[in-house]
Design an enzyme around this catalytic site. Structure first.
Site, PDB file in Angstrom:
ATOM      1  N   TRP A 102      86.037  32.597  78.881  1.00 58.39           N
ATOM      2  CA  TRP A 102      87.477  32.844  78.921  1.00 58.39           C
ATOM      3  C   TRP A 102      87.815  34.260  78.510  1.00 58.39           C
ATOM      4  O   TRP A 102      88.737  34.870  79.050  1.00 58.39           O
ATOM      5  CB  TRP A 102      88.246  31.784  78.123  1.00 58.39           C
ATOM      6  CG  TRP A 102      88.207  30.490  78.869  1.00 58.39           C
ATOM      7  CD1 TRP A 102      87.506  29.376  78.543  1.00 58.39           C
ATOM      8  CD2 TRP A 102      88.835  30.215  80.134  1.00 58.39           C
ATOM      9  NE1 TRP A 102      87.663  28.418  79.521  1.00 58.39           N
ATOM     10  CE2 TRP A 102      88.476  28.905  80.497  1.00 58.39           C
ATOM     11  CE3 TRP A 102      89.658  30.939  80.992  1.00 58.39           C
ATOM     12  CZ2 TRP A 102      88.917  28.308  81.687  1.00 58.39           C
ATOM     13  CZ3 TRP A 102      90.104  30.350  82.176  1.00 58.39           C
ATOM     14  CH2 TRP A 102      89.735  29.050  82.499  1.00 58.39           C
ATOM     15  N   ASP A 172      94.089  34.340  72.340  1.00 63.99           N
ATOM     16  CA  ASP A 172      94.199  33.205  73.273  1.00 63.99           C
ATOM     17  C   ASP A 172      93.802  31.934  72.526  1.00 63.99           C
ATOM     18  O   ASP A 172      92.628  31.585  72.452  1.00 63.99           O
ATOM     19  CB  ASP A 172      93.273  33.449  74.473  1.00 63.99           C
ATOM     20  CG  ASP A 172      93.240  32.257  75.419  1.00 63.99           C
ATOM     21  OD1 ASP A 172      93.951  31.250  75.178  1.00 63.99           O
ATOM     22  OD2 ASP A 172      92.492  32.331  76.413  1.00 63.99           O
ATOM     23  N   LYS A 196      95.747  21.155  76.271  1.00 66.55           N
ATOM     24  CA  LYS A 196      94.723  20.641  75.356  1.00 66.55           C
ATOM     25  C   LYS A 196      95.398  20.019  74.132  1.00 66.55           C
ATOM     26  O   LYS A 196      95.376  18.813  73.959  1.00 66.55           O
ATOM     27  CB  LYS A 196      93.754  21.745  74.968  1.00 66.55           C
ATOM     28  CG  LYS A 196      92.964  22.266  76.186  1.00 66.55           C
ATOM     29  CD  LYS A 196      93.110  23.739  76.299  1.00 66.55           C
ATOM     30  CE  LYS A 196      92.409  24.435  77.423  1.00 66.55           C
ATOM     31  NZ  LYS A 196      91.526  23.817  78.333  1.00 66.55           N
TER      32      LYS A 196
HETATM   33  N1  PMP Z   1      91.945  30.350  77.977  1.00 67.75           N
HETATM   34  C1  PMP Z   1      91.212  29.329  77.507  1.00 67.75           C
HETATM   35  C2  PMP Z   1      90.524  29.476  76.190  1.00 67.75           C
HETATM   36  C3  PMP Z   1      91.102  28.148  78.250  1.00 67.75           C
HETATM   37  O1  PMP Z   1      90.362  27.141  77.804  1.00 67.75           O
HETATM   38  C4  PMP Z   1      91.778  28.049  79.502  1.00 67.75           C
HETATM   39  C5  PMP Z   1      91.736  26.794  80.347  1.00 67.75           C
HETATM   40  N2  PMP Z   1      90.735  25.923  80.135  1.00 67.75           N
HETATM   41  C6  PMP Z   1      92.512  29.142  79.945  1.00 67.75           C
HETATM   42  C7  PMP Z   1      92.587  30.265  79.156  1.00 67.75           C
HETATM   43  C8  PMP Z   1      93.233  29.110  81.279  1.00 67.75           C
HETATM   44  O2  PMP Z   1      94.321  28.276  81.176  1.00 67.75           O
HETATM   45  P1  PMP Z   1      95.185  27.903  82.482  1.00 67.75           P
HETATM   46  O3  PMP Z   1      94.280  27.196  83.412  1.00 67.75           O
HETATM   47  O4  PMP Z   1      96.265  27.046  81.922  1.00 67.75           O
HETATM   48  O5  PMP Z   1      95.702  29.171  83.047  1.00 67.75           O
END
Ligand code: PMP
Length: 360
Positions: A102, A172, A196
């Site tokens: 991520w 994040d 989550k």
């Molecule tokens: N950052 C993290 C740490 C994540 O786990 C996720 C999704 N699993 C995201 C960003 C992306 O989120 P989204 O799909 O809602 O854009």
């Protein structure tokens, strides 16, 4: 009704109590004769629901009064772009710590808008630990430092909050927000996709210090402009009203459980139980350095990958679902967010031990 224990990384299990409340309030919200889904976002009723959700989140996280709380759309991924849009010029340097999948996505997006310095990148350890801050190569006067407190795929969690002095810290928190108390005053921006620990997918919560508003690039898309969104109470356009309402019910559920101190106690107990079972098994393994192990996402492998499918099939029969690891890494992953009760982790551990006895 049969509910399973759902170990999905997101969209993830919601508290059953919240789901039951949603069912009861679905068709006729508090005698209004309509569902929250059908209400005008400008109407008094929905504005009240939205404001209560914000107040409850502020209370849970003890958000200082000089921070705005925004309920936006586009998920955390939209914020990967919104952050450089709001905090940089094309000449700025932004520091990023890369601790896995991520972080990498956030870096890739930021590179489209500004200069990116990757201050630390533990590729050599295959992203199984967080390098000490003393080893980072920070840029003096960076626009901000971005990091991912919890890597949802790798199951790597920061055991500390970085100290960046005057450089705004941007984090994040998608997969760890509300899992325990955090000191918001250490951060310039905290953001988290909802699916989550907050509620339904699509919604993203952004908590931003007020002095960081008003520096957006002139060409920022209006829906990404934090200042414009803050000025309109996140209702510059139609917000994700139903998701916002569900988030509010989740915040109230957390308050009824005893707030973030109670969540911390529960989450610590769940993580200790699962990692303890993995480490003592001689059959299951987790590669992450112990101080950096995630409380929320627990990846693990079996001694023999040929057993993965039988393991997953048997788990499903036992009512334990979505245990397969991310498609990029394989193996298993148990996501044990706030809504996963200790009984779910206990059932998983029992199943793992039984499977090992039969196959180990
Ligand atoms: N950052 C993290 C740490 C994540 O786990 C996720 C999704 N699993 C995201 C960003 C992306 O989120 P989204 O799909 O809602 O854009």
């Amino acid at each position: 009704m049969t509910r399973v224990f759902n170990f999905s990384a997101g969209p993830a299990a919601l508290p059953q109590e919240v789901l039951e409340q949603l069912r009861d309030e679905m068709v006729d919200w508090h005698g209004q004769g309509m569902s929250v889904m059908e209400m005008s976002h400008r109407g008094k009723t929905f504005v009240g629901i939205a404001q209560q959700a914000e107040a409850d989140l502020r209370e849970l996280l003890a958000v200082p009064s000089n921070y705005k709380v925004l309920f936006l759309q586009g998920g955390a991924t939209a914020q990967f772009a919104a952050i450089p849009y709001n905090l940089t010029t094309s000449a700025s340097v932004a520091d990023y710590v890369n601790t896995g999948a991520w972080s990498k996505k956030a870096i890739g997006e930021a590179k489209r808008y500004c200069k990116v310095n990757v201050a630390a990148d533990p590729a050599a350890s295959n992203y199984t630990s967080v390098p000490a801050q003393s080893e980072w190569k920070l840029t003096p006067g960076a626009a901000y430092l971005h990091y991912t407190p919890n890597e949802t795929i790798g199951g790597v969690e920061f055991p500390f909050v970085p100290d960046t002095g005057d450089v705004p810290l941007v984090a994040d928190f998608s997969s760890t927000i509300l899992s325990r108390p955090i000191d918001i005053s250490r951060f310039g921006v905290v953001y988290a996709g909802a699916q989550k620990n907050i509620g339904p997918a699509g919604l993203v919560v952004v908590i931003v210090r007020e002095d960081l508003l008003g520096h957006a690039r002139p060409d920022v898309p209006t829906v990404f402009d934090w200042k414009a969104m803050a000025a309109d109470g996140s209702m510059l356009n139609t917000p994700a009203t139903y998701s916002w309402y569900v988030a509010g019910l989740v915040f109230q559920w957390i308050k009824r459980q005893g707030g973030l101190a109670a969540m911390e106690k529960l989450n610590r107990a769940k993580a200790e139980r699962l990692y303890g079972a993995i480490d003592s098994s001689g059959f299951y393994a987790n590669p992450v350095a112990k101080p950096c192990r995630s409380w929320m996402n627990v990846p693990f492998t079996l001694a023999n990958a040929d057993l993965d499918k039988p393991f997953l099939d048997g788990a499903k029969q036992a009512g334990l679902v979505t245990l397969e690891g991310h498609r990029s890494v394989g193996g298993m992953r148990a996501s044990i967010y706030n809504a996963m009760p200790l009984a779910g982790v206990e059932a998983l551990v029992q199943y793992m031990q039984e499977f090992q006895r039969r196959n180990g």
